[in-house]
Design a protein around this motif. Structure first.
Motif, PDB file in Angstrom:
ATOM      1  N   GLY A 104       0.964  -1.186  -0.102  1.00 29.81           N
ATOM      2  CA  GLY A 104      -0.001   0.059   0.124  1.00 29.81           C
ATOM      3  C   GLY A 104       0.775   1.412  -0.046  1.00 29.81           C
ATOM      4  N   VAL A 105       0.339   2.402   0.628  1.00 25.09           N
ATOM      5  CA  VAL A 105       1.014   3.587   0.681  1.00 25.09           C
ATOM      6  C   VAL A 105       1.388   3.859   1.856  1.00 25.09           C
ATOM      7  N   ALA A 106       2.129   5.058   1.864  1.00 22.62           N
ATOM      8  CA  ALA A 106       2.785   5.367   3.216  1.00 22.62           C
ATOM      9  C   ALA A 106       3.255   6.822   3.161  1.00 22.62           C
ATOM     10  N   GLY A 107       3.538   7.680   4.261  1.00 19.49           N
ATOM     11  CA  GLY A 107       4.157   8.747   4.145  1.00 19.49           C
ATOM     12  C   GLY A 107       5.470   8.858   4.388  1.00 19.49           C
ATOM     13  N   GLY A 108       6.446   9.472   3.623  1.00 23.88           N
ATOM     14  CA  GLY A 108       7.810   9.120   3.432  1.00 23.88           C
ATOM     15  C   GLY A 108       8.483  10.197   4.646  1.00 23.88           C
ATOM     16  N   ASP A 138      -1.770   4.110  15.038  1.00 19.24           N
ATOM     17  CA  ASP A 138      -3.305   4.670  14.684  1.00 19.24           C
ATOM     18  C   ASP A 138      -3.335   6.207  14.417  1.00 19.24           C
ATOM     19  N   GLN A 139      -2.517   6.764  13.705  1.00 13.58           N
ATOM     20  CA  GLN A 139      -2.557   8.066  13.355  1.00 13.58           C
ATOM     21  C   GLN A 139      -1.997   8.618  12.085  1.00 13.58           C
ATOM     22  N   PHE A 140      -2.407   9.505  11.438  1.00 12.37           N
ATOM     23  CA  PHE A 140      -2.349  10.033  10.119  1.00 12.37           C
ATOM     24  C   PHE A 140      -0.916  10.805  10.658  1.00 12.37           C
ATOM     25  N   ILE A 141       0.467  10.623   9.845  1.00 15.69           N
ATOM     26  CA  ILE A 141       1.397  11.574  10.394  1.00 15.69           C
ATOM     27  C   ILE A 141       1.354  12.762   9.209  1.00 15.69           C
ATOM     28  N   CYS A 142       1.260  14.161   9.849  1.00 14.96           N
ATOM     29  CA  CYS A 142       1.420  15.223   9.073  1.00 14.96           C
ATOM     30  C   CYS A 142       2.122  16.327   9.631  1.00 14.96           C
ATOM     31  N   ALA A 194       9.568   5.383   6.776  1.00  9.02           N
ATOM     32  CA  ALA A 194       8.167   5.869   6.203  1.00  9.02           C
ATOM     33  C   ALA A 194       7.317   5.540   7.585  1.00  9.02           C
ATOM     34  N   ALA A 195       5.956   6.135   7.212  1.00  4.76           N
ATOM     35  CA  ALA A 195       5.096   6.076   8.577  1.00  4.76           C
ATOM     36  C   ALA A 195       3.790   5.542   7.760  1.00  4.76           C
ATOM     37  N   GLU A 196       3.083   4.566   8.338  1.00 10.50           N
ATOM     38  CA  GLU A 196       1.782   4.191   7.850  1.00 10.50           C
ATOM     39  C   GLU A 196       1.003   3.705   9.015  1.00 10.50           C
ATOM     40  N   MET A 197       0.035   2.866   8.790  1.00  7.27           N
ATOM     41  CA  MET A 197      -0.986   2.572   9.852  1.00  7.27           C
ATOM     42  C   MET A 197      -1.325   1.120  10.082  1.00  7.27           C
ATOM     43  N   GLU A 198      -0.516   0.075   9.337  1.00  8.59           N
ATOM     44  CA  GLU A 198      -0.782  -1.138   9.418  1.00  8.59           C
ATOM     45  C   GLU A 198       0.302  -2.357   9.625  1.00  8.59           C
ATOM     46  N   MET A 215       5.133   5.724  -1.700  1.00  8.53           N
ATOM     47  CA  MET A 215       4.988   7.124  -0.826  1.00  8.53           C
ATOM     48  C   MET A 215       3.910   7.943  -1.417  1.00  8.53           C
ATOM     49  N   SER A 216       2.855   8.056  -0.901  1.00 12.73           N
ATOM     50  CA  SER A 216       1.784   9.078  -1.275  1.00 12.73           C
ATOM     51  C   SER A 216       2.064  10.355  -1.020  1.00 12.73           C
ATOM     52  N   ASP A 217       2.588  10.255   0.176  1.00 15.50           N
ATOM     53  CA  ASP A 217       3.063  11.999   0.667  1.00 15.50           C
ATOM     54  C   ASP A 217       4.350  11.773   1.392  1.00 15.50           C
ATOM     55  N   CYS A 218       4.642  12.768   2.076  1.00 20.74           N
ATOM     56  CA  CYS A 218       5.961  13.017   2.910  1.00 20.74           C
ATOM     57  C   CYS A 218       5.703  13.144   4.181  1.00 20.74           C
ATOM     58  N   ALA A 219       4.591  12.759   4.932  1.00 15.79           N
ATOM     59  CA  ALA A 219       4.008  12.864   5.914  1.00 15.79           C
ATOM     60  C   ALA A 219       4.662  14.323   6.743  1.00 15.79           C
ATOM     61  N   ASN A 220       4.103  15.332   5.972  1.00 11.50           N
ATOM     62  CA  ASN A 220       4.326  16.673   6.457  1.00 11.50           C
ATOM     63  C   ASN A 220       2.982  17.640   6.105  1.00 11.50           C
ATOM     64  N   ASP A 269       1.905  18.933   3.635  1.00 12.80           N
ATOM     65  CA  ASP A 269       1.454  19.064   2.354  1.00 12.80           C
ATOM     66  C   ASP A 269       0.492  17.601   2.176  1.00 12.80           C
ATOM     67  N   SER A 270       0.650  16.781   3.259  1.00 17.89           N
ATOM     68  CA  SER A 270       0.195  15.389   3.288  1.00 17.89           C
ATOM     69  C   SER A 270      -1.259  15.573   3.174  1.00 17.89           C
ATOM     70  N   ILE A 271      -1.878  16.483   3.753  1.00 16.64           N
ATOM     71  CA  ILE A 271      -3.686  16.408   3.399  1.00 16.64           C
ATOM     72  C   ILE A 271      -4.110  16.647   2.036  1.00 16.64           C
ATOM     73  N   ASN A 292      -1.699  15.988  -0.570  1.00 15.37           N
ATOM     74  CA  ASN A 292      -0.833  15.221  -1.541  1.00 15.37           C
ATOM     75  C   ASN A 292      -1.468  13.924  -1.441  1.00 15.37           C
ATOM     76  N   PHE A 293      -1.786  13.268  -0.156  1.00 15.08           N
ATOM     77  CA  PHE A 293      -2.487  12.008   0.071  1.00 15.08           C
ATOM     78  C   PHE A 293      -3.903  11.594  -0.794  1.00 15.08           C
ATOM     79  N   PRO A 294      -4.641  12.563  -0.947  1.00 15.32           N
ATOM     80  CA  PRO A 294      -5.679  12.174  -1.942  1.00 15.32           C
ATOM     81  C   PRO A 294      -5.289  12.052  -3.504  1.00 15.32           C
TER      82      PRO A 294
HETATM   83  N1  ADE Z   1      -0.483   6.496   4.697  1.00 14.74           N
HETATM   84  C1  ADE Z   1      -0.126   7.347   3.708  1.00 14.74           C
HETATM   85  N2  ADE Z   1       0.423   8.549   4.082  1.00 14.74           N
HETATM   86  C2  ADE Z   1       0.542   8.174   5.446  1.00 14.74           C
HETATM   87  C3  ADE Z   1       0.831   9.185   6.570  1.00 14.74           C
HETATM   88  N3  ADE Z   1       1.264  10.563   6.559  1.00 14.74           N
HETATM   89  N4  ADE Z   1       0.625   8.734   7.990  1.00 14.74           N
HETATM   90  C4  ADE Z   1      -0.022   7.619   8.295  1.00 14.74           C
HETATM   91  N5  ADE Z   1      -0.223   6.813   7.032  1.00 14.74           N
HETATM   92  C5  ADE Z   1       0.253   7.176   5.979  1.00 14.74           C
END
Ligand code: ADE
Length: 228
Positions: free
Chosen positions: A74-78, A149-153, A169-173, A194-199, A201-203, A205-207
């Motif tokens: 899946g995806v994650a925040g870098g 259990d947190q979106f990191i931004c 990288a950060a993700e939730m699973e 990476m869908s975003d860089c956990a910063n 801009d993530s809100i 970039n992620f979608p």
């Molecule tokens: N999955 C994708 N981006 C993430 C983020 N920034 N934090 C947690 N899970 C993610």
């Protein structure tokens, strides 16, 4: 039997489409799709977001489907500084960054019972995933993936994951799946695009990048399963 788990529809749909002789069954509100993927017996599930959903799904794959290897995609925040959107992190180990019994003198992330902070991924699966990502031309890092259990931004969240856990990288699973696999003596691997860089801009970039990043992780895992 290889189990493959994604949290969201975009992270598994392309894989289900590639599954031959597919049989589906719903257990604990999760749909499990079993069949043949790239010539290998496989079961695929969309677990839902977060550690509990991931853990339930992994345990069912192991008990009901006899999964002897579980891969989380899946995806994650870098977090690592060279990472850009579309890059790949393959975990060599995973950590539950929101596990905190430090008031009792434990290290951050320490899991009582497993008596460890980090759960090591299977070396062979990790190598196959990283090689497959590189073969598809992706900038690929092998390192620690932190799950919670947190979106990191926010800066304070990023700083904790980098400073305390040296996470790439950060993700939730991923770490929840690792935790279940360690408890069951089953090998596991985690591959994230990476869908975003956990910063900040993530809100935004992620979608925007979730679907393309998820599709890349699917292409890579298909290639990896061929080699397993
Ligand atoms: N999955 C994708 N981006 C993430 C983020 N920034 N934090 C947690 N899970 C993610």
């Amino acid at each position: 039997m290889i189990g493959i788990i994604g949290a969201m529809e975009s992270e598994v749909n392309g894989l289900k489409a590639a599954l031959q002789n597919m049989k589906t069954k719903t257990t604990a509100s999760v749909e499990f799709c079993a069949g043949t993927l790239e010539g290998k017996d496989a079961v695929i599930a969309e677990a839902g977001v977060g550690k509990v959903n991931a853990a339930v799904t992994a345990q069912i794959m192991i008990l009901e489907y006899g999964a002897d290897a579980v891969i989380n995609i899946g995806v994650a925040g870098g977090l690592e500084s060279s990472l850009r959107i579309g890059d790949i992190v393959v975990a060599d180990k995973v950590v539950e960054h929101d596990m905190d019994t430090t008031p009792f003198g434990d290290e951050p992330g320490f899991i009582t019972g497993l008596e460890r902070v980090y759960m090591e991924c299977d070396e062979r699966i990790t190598k196959i995933l990283a090689d497959s990502a590189k073969e598809l031309g992706a900038h690929t890092i092998v390192g620690t993936i932190a799950s919670g259990d947190q979106f990191i931004c926010r800066d304070d969240q990023r700083e904790k994951l980098i400073g305390v856990f040296n996470a790439a990288a950060a993700e939730m699973e991923g770490a929840a799946i690792g935790h279940v696999c360690v408890m069951n003596g089953v090998r596991f691997g985690v591959l994230r695009a990476m869908s975003d860089c956990a910063n900040d801009d993530s809100i935004v970039n992620f979608p925007e990048f979730e679907k393309s990043a998820a599709a890349l992780s699917i292409e890579i895992v298909k290639r990896a399963v061929e080699k397993m």
